[in-house]
Design an enzyme around this catalytic site. Structure first.
Site, short mmCIF file in Angstrom:
data_model
loop_
_atom_site.label_atom_id
_atom_site.label_comp_id
_atom_site.label_asym_id
_atom_site.label_seq_id
_atom_site.Cartn_x
_atom_site.Cartn_y
_atom_site.Cartn_z
N ASP A 141 0.86 -1.17 0.00
CA ASP A 141 0.00 0.00 0.00
C ASP A 141 0.91 1.24 0.00
OD1 ASP A 141 -2.16 1.69 0.04
OD2 ASP A 141 -3.22 0.62 1.62
C1 NOJ Z 1 -4.05 3.88 0.14
C2 NOJ Z 1 -5.23 2.97 0.29
O1 NOJ Z 1 -5.16 2.28 1.52
C3 NOJ Z 1 -5.38 1.94 -0.82
O2 NOJ Z 1 -6.64 1.35 -0.69
C4 NOJ Z 1 -5.20 2.57 -2.16
O3 NOJ Z 1 -5.35 1.59 -3.16
C5 NOJ Z 1 -3.83 3.23 -2.22
N1 NOJ Z 1 -3.76 4.27 -1.22
C6 NOJ Z 1 -3.52 3.81 -3.58
O4 NOJ Z 1 -4.24 4.94 -3.80
#
Ligand code: NOJ
Length: 758
Positions: free
Chosen positions: A286
Site C-alpha cells: 500500500d
Molecule cells: C491507500 C489505500 O489504503 C489503498 O486502498 C489505495 O489503493 C492506495 N492508497 C492507492 O491509492
C-alpha cells in the site's frame, strides 16, 4: 456409443486441450521472461519494482520526483493515479521508445465502485445481494478503465469489518465472511473477465492483505491483534476466495498483525499467501507502506527495504526505498539477488499476462474511450444497482410509497447535493454528472407540488469542517445561520402534507482516514429533524451515508427510513423511483446497525458465551444500560410488500459426508405490491470441540414474487458447508446436531434441525 458417453469424452478432451493450452502459454511466458531477464541489469530489475504515483493524490504526499526521467531510465515498473488515452500513451511511449529494453509500464488506479460511471459504494453494492449485478458492475468498470488506458485496478477491497467507526467499511462488502467471499469472487471475475490479455480486462488487486478491517477501535491504520482461529475462520477467507478466482495481484496492508506489520510480514506474504494458498501473482505494498515500517519501529530505510522484499512485497508503492536501497543491500551481501529476481519476474509475468508485451497500449484510443465511457448501458446498470442497493429500514403504516401528486416538502442538505452522491473513492468519476434528487424530481414529475428547503448544513462543526476540507472536500457552511435555515425549513414543511428529509454524512466523512467515534447523523441535521418533528407532519427520512449509523432516536421519531448509501451517478433518479413506488426496495444490510457506539463491535455471527444474554437475569452477558440486540440486524431490509415464510421441510434429518441436505421453504408475497425478497440460510453447529457462532450465513436466494404469488425455494447444503477449524486448527467436519434457519434477515427466521453423521 451412448450420447452421454460421447459428451463425456468431448468434455475430457476439451479439458485436456485447455490444460495443454494453459501449460503452453505458461511455458511460452517462462521462456520469454527468462530471456528478457537475462538481458536486464540489476538496476533495471529493481526499476520494475518501483511503483510511483503521478499527478494528484489525496492519500498522501506525492513523493516520487522526476517520474518521467525515471521512466526513461528504466527505473519505473508501473504508475498510478493517471489515466486518459493521451496521458497513458505519452507515458507508455517513454517506456517503449526511450528505455533500453522497452518494457511496458503497468497503469493502476483506485477503481473502487466504477471508473467514470459510478456505482453505489461497495457496502451499497453488497446490499443488493446480487452477485451477477456486482460482477457486471466490475465488468463495466473494467471496460471503462481499460478504455481510459488503465490495466490494473486496486480493487476489490475484501476486508471483513465489524466496526462501523472505521471509515473504510464503505469500501467493503460488510461483516460476513461467506457473503464477502462471494462478492470478492464476483468482482475479480468482473474485472479480469477470464482472460487478462483481453484489452477490456484489467488486473484485480485484492486488498488490503490482511485483516485491515480489524483495526483496533475502528481507528484507521491502527494495529490488529488477532488469534489465528479468528483470522482463519472469519477474516482470511475472502482474500483466499479472490485469489482462487484468479486475482492477478494482492496489496499488502498498512496494519500490523500481532506485532509484525503486513508489509514486513513473511508469514503472511510468503508462508500463507504463496506456500499455503499457492498464489503466483504479484504483491504490491500500500501507499508508502515500506517507508511507514520505520514509524512502526522496524529500523532505518535500508533495514525496512530488506524486510519488505524478504517478506514478499514485489512492488514498492511510492516509498522508493527499493529503488534507493536494494542495490546497496545486494552489494553488502545483506540481500541475495534471488529476492530481486523473483519479484521482478512476478511483475514481468503480470505484464505478460496483460498482453503488454504484444501491445503496450492495449488498443487504447480516444474513440474507444468515447464509446465505452458513460455509455447508456453502463448508466442504466448504475441506476439498477442504485435501486437494488437501497434498504428500507422502517415503513410504519405503509406510508411509503408516496403519491407523486402529494404536497411534499423535501428538506435537507442532501436534496440538491450532487457531490456526495458519488461517494468516496469515486475513481475518475465526475460528481457534476450525477443528478441530484431534486433535479431528478423536477425532470420526472414536472408541475409537481414539491417544495424545498436546505434546513441545515451537513455539519456546523468548524473543527471537523477544517479536517474534511483539507483535501478540497469543499463542504461549505451555509451563508445563513443554522437557526435561519431551520426556521425556513419548518415554514416550508408546515405548508406540505408530508416531509421527506434527506440527511446523512458527507462522502468525506467515510473512506480512508475517516474514522468517527460517534456515528450518528451530524448534530446540525439532528437539530433540523427535531424541529421538523414539531410540525406534526409525517416524516420520511432518507439517509445518505457510508457506514452503519446509530439511529435509535430517528427510528423512534420518524415514520419511514430508507438507507440510500452513496448511490452513484444515477442515484438521484433511483431514489425518486423508490419514494414513489416505481421500484419496490429489496436491499438488505450486510453490516449490523448498532443502537449505540458502546455496542461495537457488534455482528450477527457472535458466540453464545457461557452466560448468554438474558435481559432479566443479572449475571448474563449484557449491558446495564442497553439491550444486546442491534437496531437493525445483518440481512435486514423491508419491502413495500410483506413476505410470509412457511415452515422449513428437510429431505432428511441426518446427512453423511456425501449427502445433500435439501431445505425447502415456500415464500408468499402476501401484500399488494410485487417485490423481490432475499431469503437467507444460516446454520448453527450445536456442539463442537471449539465454540461455534450462534448463526452463520451459508447461502441465499433472491426471488421475485407478484402480489399474492408463492414460490418454493430449495437450498442445498453439504458436509463441506459445515466445516470449520477444530480444536487442532484442522479444517474439518465434526459430527453432531445442527440447526438450520431460513428467513428474511439474520434475526427473523424459521428453524429446523438435522444431524451430521460421519
Ligand atoms: C491507500 C489505500 O489504503 C489503498 O486502498 C489505495 O489503493 C492506495 N492508497 C492507492 O491509492
Amino acid at each position: 456409443m451412448k450420447p452421454h458417453r460421447i459428451l463425456l469424452i468431448i468434455f475430457i478432451l476439451l479439458g485436456e486441450l485447455t490444460a495443454t493450452g494453459q501449460t503452453d502459454r505458461g511455458s511460452k511466458m517462462e521462456t520469454y521472461i527468462n530471456s528478457l531477464m537475462s538481458k536486464m541489469t540489476l538496476e533495471e530489475k529493481i526499476g520494475q519494482l518501483n511503483l510511483p504515483s503521478v499527478g494528484f493524490d489525496i492519500t498522501g504526499p506525492i513523493l516520487s520526483k522526476d517520474v518521467e526521467q525515471k521512466i526513461s531510465k528504466g527505473l519505473v515498473g508501473g504508475l498510478f493515479n493517471t489515466y486518459t488515452p493521451d496521458a497513458i500513451r505519452k507515458l507508455q511511449d517513454k517506456a517503449i521508445k526511450e528505455t533500453r529494453l522497452k518494457i511496458p509500464l503497468l497503469f493502476g488506479y483506485d477503481v473502487i465502485h466504477g471508473h467514470k460511471t459510478i456505482f453505489p459504494i461497495p457496502l451499497g453494492m453488497a446490499s443488493t445481494w446480487d452477485l451477477p449485478l456486482i460482477e457486471q458492475a466490475a465488468r463495466a468498470a473494467a471496460a471503462e478503465a481499460s478504455a481510459d488506458g488503465l490495466n490494473w485496478v486496486f480493487s476489490p477491497m475484501v476486508d471483513i469489518a465489524r466496526d462501523p467507526r472505521w471509515g473504510r467499511v464503505s469500501e467493503g462488502a460488510g461483516e460476513d465472511t461467506w457473503l464477502g467471499s462471494q462478492v470478492a469472487k464476483a468482482m475479480v471475475r468482473g474485472y479480469q473477465n477470464q482472460d487478462l490479455s483481453n484489452p477490456s480486462s484489467v488486473m484485480a488487486c485484492v486488498k488490503h492483505f490482511a485483516l485491515y478491517g480489524a483495526a483496533e477501535a475502528g481507528r484507521d491504520y491502527n494495529i490488529v491483534d488477532m488469534s489465528e482461529r479468528k483470522m482463519q475462520e472469519y477474516y482470511l477467507p475472502p482474500y483466499k476466495a479472490a485469489i482462487d478466482a484468479g486475482a492477478g495481484s494482492v496489496m499488502s496492508s498498512f496494519n500490523e498483525i500481532n506485532g509484525v506489520p503486513a508489509a514486513a510480514n513473511k508469514w503472511l506474504l510468503t508462508d500463507l499467501l504463496r506456500k499455503k494458498w499457492g498464489f503466483t501473482g504479484m504483491v504490491a505494498t500500500d501507499y508508502t507502506a515500506i517507508m511507514e515500517l520505520m514509524n512502526h519501529g522496524l529500523g532505518d530505510e535500508s533495514k525496512v527495504a530488506e524486510l519488505a522484499i524478504k517478506a514478499g512485497d514485489d512492488m514498492d508503492m511510492v516509498s522508493e526505498f527499493y529503488l534507493n536501497q536494494l542495490k546497496k543491500l545486494v552489494e553488502t551481501k545483506s540481500l541475495d539477488v534471488s529476492y530481486i529476481n523473483q519479484a521482478c519476474k512476478r511483475v514481468l509475468e503480470a505484464k505478460y499476462k496483460l498482453g503488454l508485451f504484444d501491445d503496450p497500449y492495449r488498443g487504447v484510443s480516444n474513440e474507444r474511450a468515447a464509446k465505452e465511457i458513460m455509455s447508456a448501458d453502463k448508466l442504466a446498470l448504475s441506476k439498477e444497482a442504485a435501486l437494488k442497493s437501497m434498504v428500507l429500514l422502517k415503513n410504519d403504516h405503509h406510508i411509503l410509497p408516496l403519491q407523486s401528486t402529494s404536497k411534499i416538502a423535501f428538506i435537507g442538505p442532501m436534496v440538491k447535493d450532487q457531490r456526495d452522491l458519488i461517494g468516496n473513492w469515486s475513481g475518475a468519476g465526475d460528481w457534476r454528472k450525477a443528478i441530484s434528487l431534486w433535479d431528478a424530481l423536477q425532470r420526472q414529475y414536472p408541475g409537481n407540488n414539491f417544495a424545498y428547503a436546505k434546513g441545515a448544513s451537513i455539519t456546523d462543526d468548524t473543527i471537523l469542517l477544517n479536517k474534511l476540507n483539507r483535501f478540497g472536500a469543499e463542504i461549505l457552511p451555509d451563508a445563513q445561520s443554522p437557526a435561519r435555515l431551520i426556521e425556513e425549513a419548518v415554514r416550508t414543511a408546515g405548508k406540505a402534507d408530508l416531509i421527506v428529509a434527506f440527511l446523512g454524512e458527507s462522502c468525506t466523512m467515510t473512506g480512508e482516514a475517516s474514522s468517527r467515534s460517534e456515528i450518528s447523523i451530524p448534530e446540525s441535521q439532528k437539530a433540523l429533524l427535531k424541529a421538523l418533528k414539531t410540525t406534526g407532519k409525517p416524516i420520511i427520512l432518507l439517509l445518505m451515508n457510508g457506514r452503519p449509523l446509530t439511529l435509535g432516536w430517528e427510528d423512534e421519531t420518524v415514520d419511514a427510513i430508507i438507507e440510500t448509501w452513496f448511490g452513484g451517478t444515477r442515484s438521484g433518479e433511483a431514489i425518486a423511483d423508490v419514494i414513489f413506488g416505481k421500484y419496490n426496495p429489496s436491499g438488505k444490510l450486510t453490516m449490523t446497525f448498532p443502537r449505540t457506539v458502546g455496542q461495537i463491535p457488534i455482528y450477527y455471527n457472535a458466540k453464545n458465551t457461557g452466560r448468554p444474554f438474558n435481559e432479566n437475569e443479572k449475571f448474563t452477558s449484557k449491558y446495564l444500560d442497553i439491550s444486546n440486540t442491534p437496531l437493525y440486524p445483518f440481512g435486514y431490509g423491508l419491502s413495500y410488500t410483506t413476505f410470509d415464510y412457511s415452515p422449513i421441510s428437510l429431505n432428511k434429518t441426518t446427512i453423511n459426508a456425501s449427502d445433500k441436505l435439501e431445505a425447502t421453504i415456500t415464500i408468499t408475497n402476501n401484500g399488494k405490491i410485487d417485490g423481490e425478497e432475499t431469503a437467507q440460510l444460516y446454520v448453527r453447529d450445536m456442539v463442537g470441540t471449539v465454540t461455534r457462532p450462534v448463526k452463520e450465513l451459508k447461502g441465499f436466494k433472491k426471488v421475485y414474487l407478484k402480489a399474492g404469488e408463492s414460490k418454493r425455494l430449495t437450498f442445498t447444503l453439504t458436509a463441506e458447508d459445515l466445516k470449520f477449524y477444530d480444536i487442532r486448527m484442522k479444517y474439518t467436519n465434526e459430527p453432531g446436531a445442527f440447526k438450520l434457519f431460513i428467513g428474511t434477515n439474520s434475526n427473523d427466521v424459521k428453524e429446523a434441525e438435522f444431524n451430521l453423521a460421519l
